[in-house]
Design an enzyme around this catalytic site. Structure first.
Site, PDB file in Angstrom:
ATOM      1  N   GLU A  99     -12.126   4.107   6.298  1.00  0.00           N
ATOM      2  CA  GLU A  99     -10.939   4.866   6.705  1.00  0.00           C
ATOM      3  C   GLU A  99     -11.342   5.919   7.734  1.00  0.00           C
ATOM      4  OE1 GLU A  99      -9.100   6.574   3.242  1.00  0.00           O
ATOM      5  OE2 GLU A  99      -7.393   7.342   4.378  1.00  0.00           O
ATOM      6  N   HIS A 131       0.844  -1.195   0.000  1.00  0.00           N
ATOM      7  CA  HIS A 131       0.000   0.000   0.000  1.00  0.00           C
ATOM      8  C   HIS A 131       0.883   1.249   0.000  1.00  0.00           C
ATOM      9  CE1 HIS A 131      -3.998   1.918   1.488  1.00  0.00           C
ATOM     10  NE2 HIS A 131      -3.173   2.902   1.139  1.00  0.00           N
ATOM     11  N   GLY A 187      -8.601   8.402  -2.289  1.00  0.00           N
ATOM     12  CA  GLY A 187      -9.071   9.787  -2.323  1.00  0.00           C
ATOM     13  C   GLY A 187      -9.876  10.107  -1.071  1.00  0.00           C
TER      14      GLY A 187
HETATM   15  C1  ZJS Z   1      -4.171  12.615   5.251  1.00  0.00           C
HETATM   16  C2  ZJS Z   1      -3.653  11.478   4.430  1.00  0.00           C
HETATM   17  C3  ZJS Z   1      -2.599  11.795   3.396  1.00  0.00           C
HETATM   18  C4  ZJS Z   1      -4.156  10.214   4.635  1.00  0.00           C
HETATM   19  C5  ZJS Z   1      -3.687   8.984   3.979  1.00  0.00           C
HETATM   20  N1  ZJS Z   1      -4.771   8.224   3.499  1.00  0.00           N
HETATM   21  C6  ZJS Z   1      -5.233   8.291   2.228  1.00  0.00           C
HETATM   22  N2  ZJS Z   1      -6.555   8.067   2.064  1.00  0.00           N
HETATM   23  C7  ZJS Z   1      -7.106   8.121   0.834  1.00  0.00           C
HETATM   24  N3  ZJS Z   1      -6.415   8.406  -0.269  1.00  0.00           N
HETATM   25  C8  ZJS Z   1      -5.103   8.644  -0.133  1.00  0.00           C
HETATM   26  C9  ZJS Z   1      -4.449   8.593   1.115  1.00  0.00           C
HETATM   27  N4  ZJS Z   1      -3.140   8.879   0.910  1.00  0.00           N
HETATM   28  C10 ZJS Z   1      -2.998   9.100  -0.434  1.00  0.00           C
HETATM   29  N5  ZJS Z   1      -4.174   8.971  -1.045  1.00  0.00           N
HETATM   30  C11 ZJS Z   1      -4.476   9.121  -2.479  1.00  0.00           C
HETATM   31  O1  ZJS Z   1      -3.261   9.062  -3.205  1.00  0.00           O
HETATM   32  C12 ZJS Z   1      -3.063  10.239  -3.973  1.00  0.00           C
HETATM   33  C13 ZJS Z   1      -1.584  10.537  -4.092  1.00  0.00           C
HETATM   34  O2  ZJS Z   1      -0.939   9.564  -4.891  1.00  0.00           O
HETATM   35  P1  ZJS Z   1      -1.081   9.529  -6.488  1.00  0.00           P
HETATM   36  O3  ZJS Z   1      -1.265  10.958  -6.908  1.00  0.00           O
HETATM   37  O4  ZJS Z   1      -2.313   8.714  -6.808  1.00  0.00           O
HETATM   38  O5  ZJS Z   1       0.218   8.942  -6.984  1.00  0.00           O
HETATM   39  C14 ZJS Z   1      -3.867  11.284  -3.229  1.00  0.00           C
HETATM   40  O6  ZJS Z   1      -4.255  12.331  -4.058  1.00  0.00           O
HETATM   41  C15 ZJS Z   1      -5.069  10.476  -2.746  1.00  0.00           C
HETATM   42  O7  ZJS Z   1      -6.019  10.343  -3.792  1.00  0.00           O
HETATM   43 ZN    ZN Z   2      -3.838   4.865   1.177  1.00  0.00          ZN
END
Ligand code: ZJS
Ligand code: ZN
Length: 324
Positions: free
Chosen positions: A194, A18, A164
């Site tokens: 979550e 993850h 997201g």
């Molecule tokens: C506050 C926080 C960051 C919590 C972590 N929990 C998360 N929950 C849901 N989606 C996430 C989380 N962390 C990252 N993402 C998703 O991953 C994206 C970043 O990676 P990428 O752009 O897909 O390459 C974010 O824009 C979001 O859509």
């Molecule tokens: Zn995640």
């Protein structure tokens, strides 16, 4: 952190299931981009850097340098003793530069291949992410893209992630899209429960059922979930991806010792330690294993088993992946 223990966790062969690509970008990589590309003024386009504060790379910079960024992230996981990695990322486009979602996915795939060609001791696979903020239509496009790449990427694209802002949209609207993905052989890892009060959504999505669950923080009755949700997870034997520091710093769990790892691990349910966003949360997988071990008094034997059992949860093809 004592050095002998630190070395044990770093050397421990690990599986990371993850990891969001953008959130995994390290401060070092950002600084490298800043020094090599001063004209971009990257510093100004970033949000605050700091321990636990939100800190992701500006979308434009991320997109333009996605090859460099992805290879850096993979190298860092490899240096941390990760032998098998599933990266996830949301396909994005930039109309002005002609970058399309397809070319973005191709770039990440090229980065994975480049690391393989360099002989890095890490097997990397890719999940395309559906950002729930973007609605059903975009989700369907992502599934189509994933289908296409599942067939053309030499097995590198293995599935889909649903992530997201968990408070935006409702999973029921995405059910047909996710069902279609499942039917065509894509594996599904869904961020589920979550945040609190998503019992209905989690129940619906668990009926698919997904192949893995991200977080699942509020599934069990002690935190407002329900026994029937837990029973569905157990009955279908759906592994959980558990990200301790992410949840503590993201404040969805009050402390390491109250993390739901304990609940699921005590049930003997497949629980995989992961980082989520190692850059954002200033951590790495070794540290997460060490935190789990010290918080829940796991012996080294138990830690070893925990990392070995993660192999059963990978989406990649069954292979003689023995961690040693
Ligand atoms: C506050 C926080 C960051 C919590 C972590 N929990 C998360 N929950 C849901 N989606 C996430 C989380 N962390 C990252 N993402 C998703 O991953 C994206 C970043 O990676 P990428 O752009 O897909 O390459 C974010 O824009 C979001 O859509
Ligand atoms: Zn995640």
């Amino acid at each position: 952190m004592d050095n002998e223990a630190g070395a044990f966790y770093r050397k421990l062969p690990k599986v990371e299931l993850h990891a969001h690509l953008n959130g995994s970008v390290s401060v070092q990589t950002m600084e490298k981009l800043i020094s090599r590309k001063p004209h971009l003024n990257i510093k100004h386009s970033m949000t605050a850097i700091g321990k636990g504060q939100r800190r992701t790379l500006d979308e434009f910079v991320f997109l333009v340098f996605s090859f460099q960024v992805a290879t850096d992230v993979i190298r860092e996981f490899a240096a941390d003793g990760v032998k098998y990695l599933e990266l996830r990322s949301t396909p994005r486009e930039e109309k002005n530069t002609g970058l399309t979602k397809k070319s973005y996915v191709e770039t990440v795939i090229k980065a994975i291949q480049q690391c393989k060609n360099e002989g890095l001791d890490i097997d990397v696979r890719f999940l395309l992410a559906i950002d729930r903020r973007n609605g059903t239509e975009v989700a369907m496009e992502t599934v189509e893209l994933a289908e296409e790449f599942m067939l053309s990427s030499d097995g590198l694209v293995v599935g889909l992630d649903l992530s997201g802002d968990p408070t935006v949209g409702h999973g029921k609207d995405l059910l047909p899209v996710l069902q279609r993905a499942k039917n065509c052989g894509l594996k599904l890892s869904l961020h589920l429960s979550e945040v609190p009060s998503q019992l209905e959504e989690s129940d619906l999505l668990l009926n698919l059922p997904p192949d893995r669950i991200g977080h699942g923080t509020f599934l069990h009755p002690e935190v407002g979930g329900s026994q029937s949700l837990v029973d569905k997870v157990l009955k279908n034997n759906i592994p959980l991806e558990l990200c301790l520091t992410s949840n503590v710093k993201g404040k969805t769990v009050p402390s390491y010792s109250k993390h739901h790892f304990k609940y699921w691990y005590q049930l003997g349910h497949p629980s995989v330690i992961c980082t989520d966003d190692k850059g954002v949360f200033c951590t790495d997988l070794s540290q997460e294993y060490q935190l789990a071990a010290t918080t829940f008094s796991l012996s080294r034997e138990a830690v070893w088993q925990l990392s070995q059992q993660a192999i059963d949860c990978i989406f990649g093809p069954e292979m003689p992946l023995v961690l040693q």
